[in-house]
Every structure is written in C-alpha cells, then in structure tokens.
Design an enzyme around this catalytic site. Structure first.
Site, short mmCIF file in Angstrom:
data_model
loop_
_atom_site.label_atom_id
_atom_site.label_comp_id
_atom_site.label_asym_id
_atom_site.label_seq_id
_atom_site.Cartn_x
_atom_site.Cartn_y
_atom_site.Cartn_z
CG ASP A 57 11.44 9.60 23.45
OD1 ASP A 57 11.35 9.79 24.68
OD2 ASP A 57 10.72 10.17 22.63
NE ARG A 111 6.30 5.51 20.64
CZ ARG A 111 5.96 6.79 20.51
NH1 ARG A 111 4.75 7.19 20.88
NH2 ARG A 111 6.83 7.66 20.02
CD GLN A 126 6.43 10.12 16.34
OE1 GLN A 126 5.69 10.07 17.30
NE2 GLN A 126 7.66 10.59 16.43
CG ASP A 246 1.28 16.96 23.51
OD1 ASP A 246 2.49 16.88 23.20
OD2 ASP A 246 0.76 16.27 24.42
CD GLU A 259 0.13 13.88 21.26
OE1 GLU A 259 1.33 13.65 20.99
OE2 GLU A 259 -0.42 13.54 22.32
CB SER A 262 4.63 15.22 21.21
OG SER A 262 5.27 15.60 22.41
#
Length: 345
Positions: A57, A111, A126, A246, A259, A262
């Site tokens: 991604d 990340r 996630q 989102d 958030e 997504s």
C-alpha cells in the site's frame, strides 16, 4: 515532528491490569462481530512483501517503506507492509471468495514517517478486511450499508466494555452522519481539512467523510490517497462523487475527531487507469498487481482497515495510543506523558 495533546486533569480510569484485560476483551469481541456482520473469514497475512510488484500500500504516495535484503533471493529487497489493501484483493482471487463474502486479518505494519503523538505510532495494527462484490454494489448506497454494519459492531463493543467496567461512561453517537468532502469544504470554506473534521465530528459524534483523494472545488484534496486501491473519483452527472471515505468519531478525552477506519469500494480497471492518469503515475500500470487487475483476474471488492489500538484507546478512554501498545516515542514526549499521568507501555 511529534505532536502531543495533554488533556487537563487526565488520570486513567482503569489500572494497567484492567487495561490489558480490556484490550483482549475488545479485540476478541469486535473481530467476531465484524466477521459475522460482514460475513468474513480470518486469513493469515504477511508482514512483508517483495518490493517492485505493486502489492504494498502506497498510502498517500510519499511514505517510505521499511526495506531489507533477502540473502537467499540474491539480495532482492522486501518491504514491510504499510497496509494490505492490494494483497487482500489478490487473496480474494486466490481463494475464489464469492460475492457477499470476504476475509479479514490482523495487519501489523511499520510506518517510519508517521508524526508521533496521541494517535500516531511507528507501529500500526489493524483489522484489514476485504469482501467480494458484484457490479451492482459499486454505489454509495452499498458503501453506506457496509459502514453502518461496521459502526454497529463498534456500538455493541462499547456496550460490552461499559457493562464490564461501569466506571467508563458510554459516549458514542447512535448513528453515523454521512457527508462528502466537497460538501464539508463548502460548509467550512475558511477551515483546513482537519479543522473541518473536528467541527463536523464534534457536532454529529460519528461521521463518514466520502470522496477522499480527489481534488475539491478549491483545487485541493481533503486528504491524499494512492490511486490504485480506493475508487475516489467515480464520475456522475455533477462531477466526481467518490466511493471511499474515513470513519471518524468524537474523542471526549482529547476533545478532537479521531479516525477509526479508512475504507472504500475498490477501483475497477477503468477507475484505476483514470486515477493513475490524474496522479501522473501511469507507469504503475505495468506492475504485477495492476496487470492482474487490468487483465480481469481480480474480483470487484470493497475493503478497509480498522485501527485495533485506536479502538481500544477509545473504548478504554485513554489519552495516548502508547497506553495500549508498545512502541518507540521521543524522549521529551515520554517525559511529558509521565508528568501528566499518561502511562506509556
């Protein structure tokens, strides 16, 4: 640059032991409800993929993936995943998952370019999910139906946590408010996208902002999205409407929008070519994933990611994601959190 919010007079409601028990309770209960609500079965996912195949991604297109050489593959390089948006679609094809059914998995990522703070960590966990659909499902009505099912699973999870720990007060809105990012821009024309998110989420409690990635009336996107997984530029009679978005909820501890997910209906071949052109990335069409999509070898689908640590942080009413997961934080942030009673793991 790190960014830290210190809530005034913050003290964690639950002890460290209760927090660890609560994390397990939330994760076990929510994923079962997600699986049932969307008809998903669990699969095992990779931590890394080969570089140069178009499978990882690209998020907003600027984040650097963590890479390393593989000795037994002549030092070919692997990338730690950012998420599994495209890998899941390949898996739907490999497992021949029929329309109306799908998969979910525990996604763990690194990340390295995150701005570290209350909601952002180097470590991302996630529930990544993906579900096969038919052409008739590629519309906003279907997208909203799936969002509502996911949010219903969140409401049930909140109820369980409040029953288990009555010292925690429920706060989630009963329903999700849907709005397109262009509508939101026109509503708050003098605000930044993040300020708009805070304003609309504070008013409605739970909001799904659609059309994330395409340029709005002022020539700017609400937020960036890679062009080759979500369909954010679907044409209609008024222009581009977008089939992604989102999900945000109001966090009463941090006093800001948060958030949680997504997600979106994924690109078909036409949408991917259109979005690659809009982003000036037509050359990506030659990569392995993109060629399989263009050759009609991948199913139509909808999918997304739901933050595990964020969901636990929200329901256990914590001020920092580091109270839920173990990660690395700037030393000044650790000191500030310790002084404020925020117990980073």
């Amino acid at each position: 640059m790190s960014y830290l919010i210190i809530p005034e007079h913050y003290r964690p409601v639950l002890s460290l032991r209760q927090t660890e028990q609560g994390i397990k309770l939330i994760k076990d209960f929510f994923q079962q409800n997600l699986s049932t609500g969307l008809q998903l079965r669990r699969v095992t996912a990779p931590l890394f993929v080969l570089k140069g195949m178009g499978i990882n991604d690209d998020l907003s297109g600027v984040e650097r993936a963590v890479t390393f050489p593989i000795r037994d593959l002549d030092d070919a390089r692997a990338e730690v995943v950012h998420s599994l948006a495209k890998w899941k679609r390949l898996t739907l094809a490999e497992y021949d998952v029929k329309p109306g059914y799908g998969i979910y998995t525990d996604m763990n990522a690194i990340r390295a370019d995150e701005s570290l703070g209350n909601l952002h960590s180097l470590y991302v966990d996630q529930w990544d999910w993906e579900r096969t659909i038919v052409p008739e499902d590629r519309n906003i009505v279907f997208l909203k139906r799936i969002v509502r099912r996911i949010y219903s699973a969140m409401l049930r999870t909140e109820y369980l946590i409040n029953e288990t720990y009555p010292e925690l007060e429920p706060f989630l809105a009963r329903e999700v408010f849907f709005i397109h990012s262009e509508e939101l821009r026109r509503m708050y024309p003098d605000m930044t996208p993040k300020q708009r998110e805070d304003a609309v989420t504070k008013e409605h409690g739970a909001v799904f902002i659609m059309g994330i990635g395409g340029k709005l009336g002022d020539g700017e996107a609400h937020d960036l999205r890679a062009p080759d997984y979500d369909d954010w530029s679907t044409p209609n009679e008024d222009g581009f409407e977008g089939l992604n978005g989102d999900l945000l909820v109001w966090n009463p501890i941090l006093n800001r929008a948060m958030e949680l997910s997504s997600m979106g209906i994924r690109v078909d071949a036409e949408a991917m070519l259109r979005q690659l052109k809009l982003c000036g990335q037509e050359e990506r069409g030659k990569l392995y994933f993109h060629q399989r999509l263009l050759n009609g070898e991948l199913p139509l689908c909808i999918g997304g990611g739901i933050g595990q640590s964020r969901l636990c942080m929200l329901f256990l009413q914590k001020a920092h994601i580091g109270e839920i997961q173990a990660s690395i934080w700037p030393e000044d942030q650790r000191r500030a959190c310790a002084a404020a009673g925020i117990q980073l793991i």
